[in-house]
Design a protein around this motif. Structure first.
Motif, PDB file in Angstrom:
ATOM      1  N   UNK A 207       5.966   5.938  -0.848  1.00  0.00           N
ATOM      2  CA  UNK A 207       7.348   5.844  -0.383  1.00  0.00           C
ATOM      3  C   UNK A 207       8.346   5.920  -1.532  1.00  0.00           C
ATOM      4  N   UNK A 208       7.996   5.352  -2.680  1.00  0.00           N
ATOM      5  CA  UNK A 208       8.902   5.347  -3.831  1.00  0.00           C
ATOM      6  C   UNK A 208       8.098   5.614  -5.107  1.00  0.00           C
ATOM      7  N   UNK A 209       7.601   6.855  -5.261  1.00  0.00           N
ATOM      8  CA  UNK A 209       6.709   7.135  -6.394  1.00  0.00           C
ATOM      9  C   UNK A 209       7.358   6.921  -7.766  1.00  0.00           C
ATOM     10  N   UNK A 210       8.643   7.242  -7.900  1.00  0.00           N
ATOM     11  CA  UNK A 210       9.280   7.063  -9.211  1.00  0.00           C
ATOM     12  C   UNK A 210       9.396   5.574  -9.553  1.00  0.00           C
ATOM     13  N   UNK A 211       9.684   4.752  -8.558  1.00  0.00           N
ATOM     14  CA  UNK A 211       9.755   3.311  -8.778  1.00  0.00           C
ATOM     15  C   UNK A 211       8.390   2.778  -9.193  1.00  0.00           C
ATOM     16  N   UNK A 212       7.354   3.211  -8.515  1.00  0.00           N
ATOM     17  CA  UNK A 212       5.995   2.761  -8.835  1.00  0.00           C
ATOM     18  C   UNK A 212       5.577   3.230 -10.225  1.00  0.00           C
ATOM     19  N   UNK A 213       5.916   4.462 -10.583  1.00  0.00           N
ATOM     20  CA  UNK A 213       5.523   5.019 -11.880  1.00  0.00           C
ATOM     21  C   UNK A 213       6.197   4.284 -13.040  1.00  0.00           C
ATOM     22  N   UNK A 214       7.395   3.774 -12.832  1.00  0.00           N
ATOM     23  CA  UNK A 214       8.104   3.046 -13.903  1.00  0.00           C
ATOM     24  C   UNK A 214       7.319   1.819 -14.365  1.00  0.00           C
TER      25      UNK A 214
ATOM     26  N   UNK B 297       0.814  -1.212   0.000  1.00  0.00           N
ATOM     27  CA  UNK B 297       0.000   0.000   0.000  1.00  0.00           C
ATOM     28  C   UNK B 297       0.853   1.270   0.000  1.00  0.00           C
ATOM     29  N   UNK B 298       2.009   1.208   0.613  1.00  0.00           N
ATOM     30  CA  UNK B 298       2.852   2.399   0.726  1.00  0.00           C
ATOM     31  C   UNK B 298       3.822   2.618  -0.416  1.00  0.00           C
ATOM     32  N   UNK B 299       3.902   1.663  -1.340  1.00  0.00           N
ATOM     33  CA  UNK B 299       4.870   1.749  -2.435  1.00  0.00           C
ATOM     34  C   UNK B 299       4.727   3.055  -3.215  1.00  0.00           C
ATOM     35  N   UNK B 300       3.508   3.428  -3.549  1.00  0.00           N
ATOM     36  CA  UNK B 300       3.269   4.637  -4.355  1.00  0.00           C
ATOM     37  C   UNK B 300       3.736   5.895  -3.635  1.00  0.00           C
TER      38      UNK B 300
ATOM     39  N   UNK C 249       4.017   1.656 -14.503  1.00  0.00           N
ATOM     40  CA  UNK C 249       2.776   2.051 -15.158  1.00  0.00           C
ATOM     41  C   UNK C 249       1.588   1.243 -14.680  1.00  0.00           C
ATOM     42  N   UNK C 250       0.722   0.848 -15.622  1.00  0.00           N
ATOM     43  CA  UNK C 250      -0.473   0.073 -15.262  1.00  0.00           C
ATOM     44  C   UNK C 250      -0.127  -1.317 -14.736  1.00  0.00           C
ATOM     45  N   UNK C 251       1.021  -1.856 -15.148  1.00  0.00           N
ATOM     46  CA  UNK C 251       1.428  -3.170 -14.640  1.00  0.00           C
ATOM     47  C   UNK C 251       1.663  -3.117 -13.133  1.00  0.00           C
ATOM     48  N   UNK C 252       1.976  -1.927 -12.616  1.00  0.00           N
ATOM     49  CA  UNK C 252       2.181  -1.761 -11.179  1.00  0.00           C
ATOM     50  C   UNK C 252       0.933  -2.075 -10.378  1.00  0.00           C
ATOM     51  N   UNK C 253      -0.240  -1.796 -10.961  1.00  0.00           N
ATOM     52  CA  UNK C 253      -1.491  -2.126 -10.273  1.00  0.00           C
ATOM     53  C   UNK C 253      -1.610  -3.638 -10.074  1.00  0.00           C
ATOM     54  N   UNK C 254      -1.238  -4.387 -11.091  1.00  0.00           N
ATOM     55  CA  UNK C 254      -1.269  -5.845 -10.987  1.00  0.00           C
ATOM     56  C   UNK C 254      -0.266  -6.354  -9.966  1.00  0.00           C
ATOM     57  N   UNK C 255       0.903  -5.726  -9.930  1.00  0.00           N
ATOM     58  CA  UNK C 255       1.923  -6.119  -8.959  1.00  0.00           C
ATOM     59  C   UNK C 255       1.415  -5.869  -7.546  1.00  0.00           C
ATOM     60  N   UNK C 256       0.835  -4.687  -7.315  1.00  0.00           N
ATOM     61  CA  UNK C 256       0.305  -4.355  -5.992  1.00  0.00           C
ATOM     62  C   UNK C 256      -0.814  -5.336  -5.620  1.00  0.00           C
ATOM     63  N   UNK C 257      -1.717  -5.621  -6.556  1.00  0.00           N
ATOM     64  CA  UNK C 257      -2.806  -6.559  -6.276  1.00  0.00           C
ATOM     65  C   UNK C 257      -2.247  -7.931  -5.907  1.00  0.00           C
ATOM     66  N   UNK C 258      -1.250  -8.395  -6.648  1.00  0.00           N
ATOM     67  CA  UNK C 258      -0.629  -9.687  -6.341  1.00  0.00           C
ATOM     68  C   UNK C 258       0.025  -9.695  -4.974  1.00  0.00           C
ATOM     69  N   UNK C 259       0.716  -8.602  -4.642  1.00  0.00           N
ATOM     70  CA  UNK C 259       1.355  -8.507  -3.325  1.00  0.00           C
ATOM     71  C   UNK C 259       0.318  -8.499  -2.210  1.00  0.00           C
ATOM     72  N   UNK C 260      -0.807  -7.838  -2.444  1.00  0.00           N
ATOM     73  CA  UNK C 260      -1.857  -7.792  -1.429  1.00  0.00           C
ATOM     74  C   UNK C 260      -2.511  -9.165  -1.234  1.00  0.00           C
ATOM     75  N   UNK C 261      -2.725  -9.886  -2.321  1.00  0.00           N
ATOM     76  CA  UNK C 261      -3.264 -11.243  -2.186  1.00  0.00           C
ATOM     77  C   UNK C 261      -2.289 -12.107  -1.403  1.00  0.00           C
TER      78      UNK C 261
END
Length: 188
Positions: free
Chosen positions: A22-29, A17-20, A31-43
């Motif tokens: 704490x490290x916004x440039x890393x999250x922005x790199x 949840x804090x990735x965006x 893009x939309x695939x980051x949403x899937x990564x976050x969802x997978x990490x949350x599951x």
């Protein structure tokens, strides 16, 4: 091993949840695939928390009783309704309650976590539900600080009131079914 899984799950929940923030440039790199990564990490974090919680043993200060489970269940109805009040895309109409609360989903989640502390007086519950409650309260504070201005969404009329009530009821029933499937009797 249960405690390690439980704490790892909580840490992963906080981190995903804090990735965006704490490290916004890393999250922005990503893009939309980051949403899937976050969802997978949350599951994965939820799986770790569930298995960790079921296997983390420690002190028990009080046990479940019919009255405490009943209080929890009443609070669950309210929590799911509040949470569902924010279940619309940004800028879309909400029910009346959703127009009054800035963070309906986080408030509903906070109430959910608090309510689970009522019938579960053991250390694992305090770590899990207390940890999630602290996370939700911190999220609200961080959002309020980083985005102080808030424009309440418009009311969607009676249709939004009915839609939110139906969403809340369906999610509550599904959640109780999942509890039952996991071997937890949610009805007291």
């Amino acid at each position: 091993m249960g405690w390690i899984l439980l704490i790892a799950g909580l840490a992963l929940w906080y981190g995903a949840h804090g990735w965006k923030r704490a490290a916004p440039s890393s999250r922005m790199r990503f893009g939309d695939a980051g949403k899937g990564i976050v969802a997978g990490l949350l599951v994965l974090s939820i799986v770790l928390m569930v298995f960790g919680y079921k296997n983390a043993f420690g002190p028990v200060w009080w046990g479940r009783s019919g009255a405490l489970v009943g209080i929890n269940n009443l609070l669950m109805i309210v929590a799911f309704y509040i949470y569902a009040s924010g279940a619309t895309p940004p800028g879309k109409p909400r029910n009346r309650l959703g127009t009054k609360l800035r963070h309906p989903q986080l408030i509903g989640f906070s109430l959910w976590a608090f309510a689970h502390l009522i019938p579960n007086g053991d250390l694992a519950s305090f770590v899990l539900f207390g940890g999630l409650l602290v996370w939700a309260l911190m999220e609200m504070a961080i959002i309020n600080r980083s985005e102080p201005a808030w424009q309440p969404p418009e009311w969607g009329g009676r249709a939004s009131e009915i839609r939110i009530a139906v969403i809340a009821a369906v999610v509550l029933i599904v959640t109780m079914g999942i509890h039952y499937w996991l071997g937890v009797q949610p009805w007291g």
